[in-house]
Scaffold this motif. Sequence first.
Motif, PDB file in Angstrom:
ATOM      1  N   ILE A 137       0.813  -1.213   0.000  1.00  0.00           N
ATOM      2  CA  ILE A 137       0.000   0.000   0.000  1.00  0.00           C
ATOM      3  C   ILE A 137       0.857   1.278   0.000  1.00  0.00           C
ATOM      4  CG2 ILE A 137      -1.740   1.306   1.303  1.00  0.00           C
ATOM      5  CD1 ILE A 137      -2.971  -1.466   1.990  1.00  0.00           C
ATOM      6  N   TRP A 140       2.133   1.895  -3.510  1.00  0.00           N
ATOM      7  CA  TRP A 140       1.035   2.283  -4.384  1.00  0.00           C
ATOM      8  C   TRP A 140       0.616   3.727  -4.138  1.00  0.00           C
ATOM      9  CZ3 TRP A 140      -4.294   2.660  -2.646  1.00  0.00           C
ATOM     10  CH2 TRP A 140      -5.188   2.975  -3.674  1.00  0.00           C
ATOM     11  N   GLN A 141       0.553   4.122  -2.843  1.00  0.00           N
ATOM     12  CA  GLN A 141       0.174   5.494  -2.531  1.00  0.00           C
ATOM     13  C   GLN A 141       1.216   6.484  -3.045  1.00  0.00           C
ATOM     14  OE1 GLN A 141      -0.308   5.077   1.706  1.00  0.00           O
ATOM     15  NE2 GLN A 141      -2.535   4.944   1.545  1.00  0.00           N
ATOM     16  N   LEU A 149       0.627  -1.712  -6.342  1.00  0.00           N
ATOM     17  CA  LEU A 149      -0.152  -2.120  -5.169  1.00  0.00           C
ATOM     18  C   LEU A 149       0.147  -3.558  -4.768  1.00  0.00           C
ATOM     19  CD1 LEU A 149      -2.403  -1.665  -3.062  1.00  0.00           C
ATOM     20  CD2 LEU A 149      -4.047  -2.303  -4.822  1.00  0.00           C
TER      21      LEU A 149
END
Length: 189
Positions: A137, A140-141, A149
Amino acid sequence: MSTFLLMCFEFFKTGLFAIGGGLASIPFLKEMSVKYGWFTIEQLTTMIAVSESTPGPIGINMATYVGYHMFGIAGGICATLSLVAPSIIVICIVAKVLEKFRNSPVVNGVFSGFRPAVVGFILAAVASIYLNSLLRIPAWQASGNLTDLFNWKAIILFAALLAFYEYKPKIHPIVIICLAAAAGIILGF
């Protein structure tokens, strides 16, 4: 309160309330990670893997691992003793009291009420382990790219080992653990 005593208190509390075994202690360890920053969620995932693959109950292995990680040998011993002390105390008390109330509907009702809570704790722990192992996460962020992700190496390894286990269901779990460890070393996890 010193960090050492706080660690002992947290493991005592975990031992007192993590009903259902070692997997039920994982939410408490996650809370320790978030609340005190003693270890990261990634380190917690590693601790779970090491604790699962070493002999003995996972909760005790986790306490020993965290205590050793924080304070060396003394920390490992004290964290382990702090975790098991509530069980010893409660077992001694329950053994005395339960003999009198063995057939009580209230006592049976209380134990029946514990079962769904334990299942919930274990499912939350399993979901947390899967999400932390198979998803990335933060990456991905940072990138916003959907392909970042997923932890593709972990997903492929998981699928391969699951398929292998389905193909050879009578294989001993130690073989799967050794294969996973070897793959983790080779793939650089």
